[in-house]
Design a protein around this motif. Structure first.
Motif, PDB file in Angstrom:
ATOM      1  N   UNK A 134       0.962  -1.127  -0.158  1.00  0.00           N
ATOM      2  CA  UNK A 134       0.027   0.084   0.024  1.00  0.00           C
ATOM      3  C   UNK A 134       0.851   1.226   0.000  1.00  0.00           C
ATOM      4  N   UNK A 135       1.910   1.239   0.815  1.00  0.00           N
ATOM      5  CA  UNK A 135       2.936   2.409   0.956  1.00  0.00           C
ATOM      6  C   UNK A 135       3.407   2.627  -0.390  1.00  0.00           C
ATOM      7  N   UNK A 136       4.191   1.624  -1.098  1.00  0.00           N
ATOM      8  CA  UNK A 136       4.748   1.832  -2.526  1.00  0.00           C
ATOM      9  C   UNK A 136       3.678   2.394  -3.381  1.00  0.00           C
ATOM     10  N   UNK A 137       2.406   1.865  -3.489  1.00  0.00           N
ATOM     11  CA  UNK A 137       1.453   2.162  -4.339  1.00  0.00           C
ATOM     12  C   UNK A 137       0.952   3.625  -4.134  1.00  0.00           C
ATOM     13  N   UNK A 138       1.052   4.121  -3.140  1.00  0.00           N
ATOM     14  CA  UNK A 138       0.405   5.284  -2.774  1.00  0.00           C
ATOM     15  C   UNK A 138       1.666   6.237  -3.214  1.00  0.00           C
ATOM     16  N   UNK A 194      11.090  -2.324  -9.070  1.00  0.00           N
ATOM     17  CA  UNK A 194      10.482  -3.587  -9.753  1.00  0.00           C
ATOM     18  C   UNK A 194      10.857  -3.887 -10.845  1.00  0.00           C
ATOM     19  N   UNK A 195      11.101  -3.170 -11.771  1.00  0.00           N
ATOM     20  CA  UNK A 195      11.336  -3.263 -13.194  1.00  0.00           C
ATOM     21  C   UNK A 195      12.668  -3.652 -13.130  1.00  0.00           C
ATOM     22  N   UNK A 196      13.486  -2.978 -12.883  1.00  0.00           N
ATOM     23  CA  UNK A 196      15.016  -3.422 -12.616  1.00  0.00           C
ATOM     24  C   UNK A 196      15.236  -4.559 -12.048  1.00  0.00           C
TER      25      UNK A 196
END
Length: 197
Positions: free
Chosen positions: A19-23, A64-66
């Motif tokens: 949730x923290x990362x999404x925010x 996440x992509x890296x």
């Protein structure tokens, strides 16, 4: 989150971290929309900020992509560098350069892909260098990559607007310099802006 839930591995800590990362990502996207809305506004206010903080913020967004593509980021922060300009626009430039490096590494299927990030305070300028080991930009294209609508990417994968806008932001809005050259292992982008240290 759904996968973790399906496999019974969704606990409070994992949920809160997601949730923290999404925010954080949503806030960044929101500020990006504001940046583009205000891009040509003449009443923007600059502020002093740390280049290192901007880099870490962008790398956190791309984390996440890296990781998905096993790309290692090597940091070499020789000096603490602060600049007085537009933090969100500067972050957009970094995001564009890092995205291009990632795309080149993936496209070239580079073995042990990596991005090298260096900060040096040189002669009153904060010099940021971002290089990859994807083999470099073809010599017949390197002088054209910051032209509007020019892209080295496969058709429909790029608009060519990214580096043109990045150069405009750094050179016209921040009185800096954005250059690119091929190093031993790949392309190296350098962003130089007067230090506020």
């Amino acid at each position: 989150i759904k996968d973790a839930y399906d496999y019974g591995k969704l606990d409070d800590a994992r949920l809160n971290k997601s949730v923290e990362k999404s925010n954080m990502l949503i806030q960044k996207m929101s500020s990006t929309i504001d940046d583009f809305r205000n891009f040509f506004s003449s009443d923007k206010e600059s502020a002093v900020f740390s280049i290192q903080d901007s880099i870490e913020e962008v790398l956190n967004i791309l984390d996440g992509s890296l990781k998905k593509h096993n790309i290692t980021v090597n940091r070499d922060y020789k000096d603490i560098c602060n600049i007085d300009c537009f933090a969100n626009e500067y972050s957009q430039v970094l995001l564009n350069i890092f995205n291009n490096a990632r795309d080149a590494l993936v496209e070239m299927n580079t073995e042990s892909p990596s991005i090298d990030v260096k900060i040096v305070n040189s002669e009153g300028n904060c010099l940021l260098s971002i290089g990859d080991n994807a083999g470099g930009i073809p010599t017949d294209m390197i002088d054209r990559i910051s032209e509007p609508y020019f892209t080295t990417k496969i058709q429909n994968d790029g608009t060519g607007i990214g580096l043109y806008m990045s150069k405009t932001i750094i050179e016209d809005h921040m009185n800096g310099k954005l250059t690119v050259h091929n190093g031993e292992n790949g392309a190296i982008f350098e962003v130089s802006i007067k230090s506020a240290n």
